[in-house]
Design a protein around this motif. Structure first.
Motif: not given
Length: 325
Positions: A8-12, A37-39, A89-95, A152-156
């Motif tokens: 919804e916010n970001h993909v790294l 879609r704005g990510v 090798k890293l994929l991080a999504v929306d924090g 970036f914001p986090t969702s934790v």
């Protein structure tokens, strides 16, 4: 892919190996859909590891409102500088979610033609406060490459803490060999078991000595290494010269048979490390690496069960057998 689709916010995405093919096409399509879609989508690829990514795929990424950069662009005449690579090798999504391990975005990990030959790999999905550390590590590397500061914001949620103990461990070649230090410390203090899986076994003298000392004090030391299926036969041959002395000291060595094992896992008692690091000399001298460490009894037990299955699909070498001409 599901995580990217739900972003919804970001993909790294930070990736060493990315080559054009069916798998890369699926990831590029997912990243393009997220950006549409704005990510916010940021992709950091190693310049050498992505040589197999064709121009059409690079242009697809650039045209899709995705910000792409390449680590350590190869330069003619700068041989030693070109050795420094981003092997992470890293994929991080929306924090809120991260994936870490050794897999690349290539058809070798999910072959449409020969699924029985897919590389054997291990990844770990991460949730909770430690995702913020993975996000921070990506941003630090991005700043080093581009000079740009990302935020970036986090969702934790606070109540997610305390389920399992874990931390991000990373290395920057000879300049910051923290993964090597940690593995040596864990192997030197292990009481019951040290099980190590690696794709490229060319260990340092310190690690070989630590494993031998552990075996002498009664620790169950096992190595899971590639068999005939490998992408670097010369590396396998170089590593096998250490077998004789290791076997003589009671270390059990297994070579995986069904396919190439590219997995990078270290388990010492209740501590587990899964990530990009092979714990070999090349890794420790030249590469950016990153592992997720988990200090948890139940997670360690899952890792042991996974490796036991791999041992059953392996050929074990005995010292008496290895010494025969």
């Amino acid at each position: 892919l599901d995580a990217i689709a739900a972003a919804e916010n970001h993909v790294l995405l930070e990736m060493y190996l990315m080559e054009s093919g069916k798998v890369a096409d699926r990831f590029i399509s997912a990243l393009l859909a997220a950006a549409a879609r704005g990510v916010a989508v940021y992709v950091l690829l190693d310049d050498f590891g992505s040589l197999g990514l064709q121009r059409k795929d690079r242009e697809r990424l650039q045209r899709g409102n995705i910000i792409v950069t390449y680590y350590n662009r190869l330069r003619y005449g700068e041989l030693q500088r070109n050795f420094f690579r981003d092997h992470r090798k890293l994929l991080a999504v929306d924090g809120r979610l991260a994936f870490v391990g050794g897999a690349g975005i290539t058809d070798e990990f999910d072959s449409p033609q020969s699924p029985e030959r897919d590389w054997r790999e291990t990844m770990v999905g991460v949730e909770g406060p430690v995702v913020v550390d993975w996000q921070r590590l990506f941003c630090e590397t991005w700043r080093h490459v581009t000079g740009d500061h990302l935020s970036f914001p986090t969702s934790v949620k606070p109540d997610m803490a305390g389920i399992q103990r874990g931390r991000v461990n990373h290395s920057r070649g000879i300049f910051y060999p923290e993964i090597k230090r940690t593995v040596l410390n864990r192997t030197s203090t292990a009481r019951k078991r040290i099980w190590l899986a690696t794709a490229y076994f060319v260990p340092s003298l310190k690690l070989r000595r630590s494993l031998r000392h552990a075996a002498r004090r009664g620790v169950d030391v096992r190595l899971l290494l590639p068999g005939d299926h490998t992408d670097h036969p010369a590396v396998r041959h170089a590593g096998r010269r250490f077998y004789s002395r290791l076997l003589r000291h009671g270390i059990r060595i297994f070579e995986y048979q069904p396919r190439f094992t590219h997995s990078k896992v270290v388990v010492c008692d209740e501590w587990v490390s899964i990530g990009s690091s092979n714990i070999d000399r090349w890794t420790m001298r030249w590469n950016l690496e990153a592992n997720q460490e988990i200090d948890d009894t139940s997670f360690a037990e899952q890792a042991y069960l996974m490796l036991e299955q791999d041992f059953r699909n392996s050929r074990e070498y005995l010292f008496s057998e290895w010494r025969k001409p």
